[in-house]
Design a protein around this motif. Structure first.
Motif, PDB file in Angstrom:
ATOM      1  N   UNK A   4       0.846  -1.088   0.167  1.00 40.68           N
ATOM      2  CA  UNK A   4      -0.003   0.098  -0.110  1.00 40.68           C
ATOM      3  C   UNK A   4       0.745   1.176   0.062  1.00 40.68           C
ATOM      4  N   UNK A   5       0.720   1.871  -0.932  1.00 43.45           N
ATOM      5  CA  UNK A   5       1.434   3.284  -1.217  1.00 43.45           C
ATOM      6  C   UNK A   5       0.976   4.383  -0.645  1.00 43.45           C
ATOM      7  N   UNK A   6       1.645   5.568  -0.598  1.00 44.36           N
ATOM      8  CA  UNK A   6       1.052   6.962  -0.059  1.00 44.36           C
ATOM      9  C   UNK A   6       0.558   7.757  -1.147  1.00 44.36           C
ATOM     10  N   UNK A   7       0.628   6.884  -2.607  1.00 36.19           N
ATOM     11  CA  UNK A   7      -0.034   7.678  -3.619  1.00 36.19           C
ATOM     12  C   UNK A   7      -0.623   6.700  -4.600  1.00 36.19           C
ATOM     13  N   UNK A   8      -1.685   7.061  -5.327  1.00 37.03           N
ATOM     14  CA  UNK A   8      -2.352   6.025  -5.985  1.00 37.03           C
ATOM     15  C   UNK A   8      -3.396   6.664  -7.081  1.00 37.03           C
ATOM     16  N   UNK A   9      -4.536   5.618  -7.453  1.00 34.51           N
ATOM     17  CA  UNK A   9      -5.133   6.103  -8.511  1.00 34.51           C
ATOM     18  C   UNK A   9      -6.025   7.692  -8.120  1.00 34.51           C
ATOM     19  N   UNK A  10      -6.229   8.004  -7.164  1.00 34.06           N
ATOM     20  CA  UNK A  10      -6.868   9.455  -6.757  1.00 34.06           C
ATOM     21  C   UNK A  10      -5.747  10.256  -6.601  1.00 34.06           C
ATOM     22  N   UNK A  11      -4.536   9.963  -6.853  1.00 34.36           N
ATOM     23  CA  UNK A  11      -3.591  10.923  -6.775  1.00 34.36           C
ATOM     24  C   UNK A  11      -2.813  11.235  -7.992  1.00 34.36           C
ATOM     25  N   UNK A  12      -1.394  10.932  -7.820  1.00 32.48           N
ATOM     26  CA  UNK A  12      -0.764  11.034  -8.964  1.00 32.48           C
ATOM     27  C   UNK A  12      -1.026   9.931 -10.097  1.00 32.48           C
ATOM     28  N   UNK A  13      -1.498   8.834  -9.915  1.00 34.94           N
ATOM     29  CA  UNK A  13      -1.678   7.670 -10.777  1.00 34.94           C
ATOM     30  C   UNK A  13      -2.963   7.843 -11.221  1.00 34.94           C
ATOM     31  N   UNK A  14      -3.674   9.202 -11.245  1.00 32.29           N
ATOM     32  CA  UNK A  14      -4.959   9.288 -11.906  1.00 32.29           C
ATOM     33  C   UNK A  14      -4.956   8.786 -13.367  1.00 32.29           C
ATOM     34  N   UNK A  15      -3.837   9.147 -14.088  1.00 33.58           N
ATOM     35  CA  UNK A  15      -3.989   8.838 -15.336  1.00 33.58           C
ATOM     36  C   UNK A  15      -4.118   7.395 -15.852  1.00 33.58           C
ATOM     37  N   UNK A  16      -4.086   6.286 -14.683  1.00 30.45           N
ATOM     38  CA  UNK A  16      -4.410   4.975 -15.130  1.00 30.45           C
ATOM     39  C   UNK A  16      -5.984   5.008 -15.277  1.00 30.45           C
ATOM     40  N   UNK A  17      -6.625   5.839 -14.990  1.00 29.24           N
ATOM     41  CA  UNK A  17      -7.951   5.867 -14.899  1.00 29.24           C
ATOM     42  C   UNK A  17      -8.659   6.560 -16.259  1.00 29.24           C
ATOM     43  N   UNK A  18      -7.852   7.945 -16.142  1.00 25.81           N
ATOM     44  CA  UNK A  18      -8.447   9.061 -17.342  1.00 25.81           C
ATOM     45  C   UNK A  18      -7.726   9.070 -18.349  1.00 25.81           C
ATOM     46  N   UNK A  19      -6.395   8.290 -18.607  1.00 24.81           N
ATOM     47  CA  UNK A  19      -5.622   8.428 -19.552  1.00 24.81           C
ATOM     48  C   UNK A  19      -4.983   7.190 -20.278  1.00 24.81           C
ATOM     49  N   UNK A  20      -5.202   6.177 -19.538  1.00 27.10           N
ATOM     50  CA  UNK A  20      -4.944   4.880 -20.061  1.00 27.10           C
ATOM     51  C   UNK A  20      -3.491   4.783 -20.288  1.00 27.10           C
ATOM     52  N   UNK A  21      -2.657   5.506 -19.585  1.00 23.04           N
ATOM     53  CA  UNK A  21      -1.096   5.642 -19.636  1.00 23.04           C
ATOM     54  C   UNK A  21      -0.736   4.346 -18.883  1.00 23.04           C
ATOM     55  N   UNK A  22       0.478   3.643 -19.313  1.00 23.46           N
ATOM     56  CA  UNK A  22       0.988   2.499 -18.533  1.00 23.46           C
ATOM     57  C   UNK A  22       2.661   3.371 -18.135  1.00 23.46           C
ATOM     58  N   UNK A  23       2.641   3.702 -16.955  1.00 23.58           N
ATOM     59  CA  UNK A  23       3.859   4.300 -16.367  1.00 23.58           C
ATOM     60  C   UNK A  23       4.901   3.336 -16.005  1.00 23.58           C
ATOM     61  N   UNK A  24       6.171   3.491 -16.582  1.00 27.06           N
ATOM     62  CA  UNK A  24       7.442   2.659 -16.123  1.00 27.06           C
ATOM     63  C   UNK A  24       7.623   2.764 -14.625  1.00 27.06           C
ATOM     64  N   UNK A  25       7.712   1.739 -13.874  1.00 26.60           N
ATOM     65  CA  UNK A  25       7.947   1.674 -12.569  1.00 26.60           C
ATOM     66  C   UNK A  25       9.393   1.069 -12.197  1.00 26.60           C
ATOM     67  N   UNK A  26       9.919   1.300 -11.055  1.00 21.26           N
ATOM     68  CA  UNK A  26      11.127   0.592 -10.543  1.00 21.26           C
ATOM     69  C   UNK A  26      11.093   1.100  -9.116  1.00 21.26           C
ATOM     70  N   UNK A  27      11.661   0.276  -8.258  1.00 17.93           N
ATOM     71  CA  UNK A  27      12.108   0.352  -6.905  1.00 17.93           C
ATOM     72  C   UNK A  27      13.525   0.530  -6.657  1.00 17.93           C
ATOM     73  N   UNK A  28      13.868   1.092  -5.625  1.00 15.09           N
ATOM     74  CA  UNK A  28      15.314   1.475  -5.339  1.00 15.09           C
ATOM     75  C   UNK A  28      15.694   0.116  -4.933  1.00 15.09           C
ATOM     76  N   UNK A  29      14.831  -0.735  -4.211  1.00 16.40           N
ATOM     77  CA  UNK A  29      15.571  -1.866  -3.861  1.00 16.40           C
ATOM     78  C   UNK A  29      15.363  -2.844  -5.052  1.00 16.40           C
ATOM     79  N   UNK A  30      16.546  -3.424  -5.127  1.00 20.97           N
ATOM     80  CA  UNK A  30      16.878  -4.450  -6.460  1.00 20.97           C
ATOM     81  C   UNK A  30      16.977  -5.765  -6.074  1.00 20.97           C
TER      82      UNK A  30
END
Length: 399
Positions: free
Chosen positions: A299-325
């Motif tokens: 559970x992150x402190x940002x999501x669909x109702x925040x900065x990832x709103x484009x997943x609902x409104x824009x259909x974009x797929x954002x490249x993601x990465x963790x600092x922990x590898x």
């Protein structure tokens, strides 16, 4: 859009390890400001504007504020010599506050209230767009002050957003509007179109340009004043999860089609996503976790109702990465912080075992992210940190 709105292959992105200086910047920003954050790099804004300006050398670029209406973006582009595309009185207020000369703006919303027209005219913007006779009639009272573009419709089912579904008229309707405007003593400056957001094939522009050329010829054939302007809209593509054609290559056939127009025709464009998508990196932290149905949910402190709103409104797929590898990768879910079950960023993705406080980094987060974010559930929107605002390495917090 269904709950499984974006299933990302996280492991493929995790191979794109962050550079050491980028990791240091992210960690120091989180230490200073907390999370979630949006890192807005003004140097990327400059680079993208220059790339498109070089690819369309005879086109005046009017940045469309809609995807990222941030004052720093306006300031950066103003210094680059850009013009601006406005659609609302709020956008008029923003460019006015940042000192944008009104003659470097156009107002392109096809449907306007009288107050919207008056607000733009009070600022000094006098070029507007119409696509029907009802809208044209709104300008009778302002016929001495305005110049209009008639927007044509070109459907594009392949685009992220088929903007011609909601706006635009047929060539025949455009000619009727132009003839009626002549009778009403309203000046028609030219034509406009928008082939749709994230358009993958330049042929869509080529076809639209040639149709507009035919309409311009028919205008003259009917004894009406020749049109002097063509606005080719936006929609220039950027790479999210899939590579797109380089912009210089993409614009070659567009330029060839534009060269078929009379030399007297001024050409405009309204790029938005292309200028800003790449400029923002998101930083979210794991605030909790649970095992459900054999998968780890983070559970992150940002999501669909925040900065990832484009997943609902824009259909974009954002490249993601963790600092922990390091560690063994397992199928996982990334969820947002709100109490709504639809607030899920990605499912069935491969992640190492994460701890509370570990960071998830999102790329290509500049377009239709913060612009469409909310404060739902009273989770505050991600704060924005400006990078390289003054064309040098600098960073400061904005409210």
């Amino acid at each position: 859009m269904a709950h499984a709105h974006s299933v990302l292959d996280f492991h493929s992105f995790s191979a794109q390890a962050l550079a050491a200086d980028e990791v240091q910047l992210i960690e120091s920003s989180v230490a200073q400001f907390g999370a979630p954050l949006l890192l807005l790099d003004c140097d990327v804004i400059r680079q993208q504007y220059r790339a498109l300006n070089n690819a369309l050398p005879n086109v005046t670029l009017h940045f469309a504020l809609k995807p990222l209406p941030h004052p720093a973006v306006v300031r950066t582009l103003l210094e680059e010599g850009a013009s601006f595309d406005l659609a609302t009185s709020g956008e008029v207020d923003l460019v006015a506050q940042e000192g944008v000369p009104a003659e470097r703006t156009i107002h392109t919303h096809p449907i306007k209230r009288d107050a919207d027209i008056r607000d733009a005219l009070a600022y000094g913007c006098n070029v507007f767009v119409v696509d029907n006779l009802n809208e044209l009639a709104k300008f009778k009272a302002y016929h001495n002050e305005v110049e209009l573009l008639v927007r044509l419709s070109f459907r594009n089912a392949e685009a992220f957003a088929d903007l011609s579904k909601k706006f635009g008229c047929s060539p025949e309707q455009a000619l009727t509007i132009i003839e009626t405007a002549q009778a009403w003593n309203i000046r028609i400056k030219g034509l406009s179109f928008h082939v749709g957001s994230q358009t993958m094939h330049p042929q869509k522009y080529v076809d639209a340009i040639r149709t507009c050329k035919e309409v311009m010829e028919q205008v003259v054939a009917r004894g009406l004043p020749a049109l002097s302007t063509l606005d080719i809209g936006g929609g220039f593509p950027v790479s999210y999860s899939q590579q797109v054609m380089p912009i210089d290559q993409f614009c070659v056939p567009i330029n060839e089609a534009l060269n078929e127009l009379p030399e007297t025709v001024q050409v405009l464009a309204e790029p938005g996503r292309f200028i800003v998508a790449q400029s923002v990196t998101s930083v979210a932290s794991v605030m909790g976790q649970a095992e459900r149905d054999g998968q780890m949910w983070y559970y992150l402190d940002d999501g669909i109702y925040g900065s990832f709103s484009g997943l609902m409104f824009d259909d974009a797929q954002y490249p993601l990465v963790t600092l922990k590898q390091e560690g063994e990768y397992a199928p996982s879910v990334l969820a947002g912080p709100t109490c709504d079950s639809i607030d899920v960023i990605a499912e069935n993705i491969m992640l190492p075992k994460l701890d509370n406080g570990d960071l998830i980094i999102g790329r290509m987060m500049g377009a239709y992210t913060s612009a469409t974010a909310t404060d739902f559930n009273f989770f505050k929107r991600a704060q924005t940190v400006l990078l390289n605002e003054h064309d040098q390495s600098c960073e400061r917090m904005i409210g």
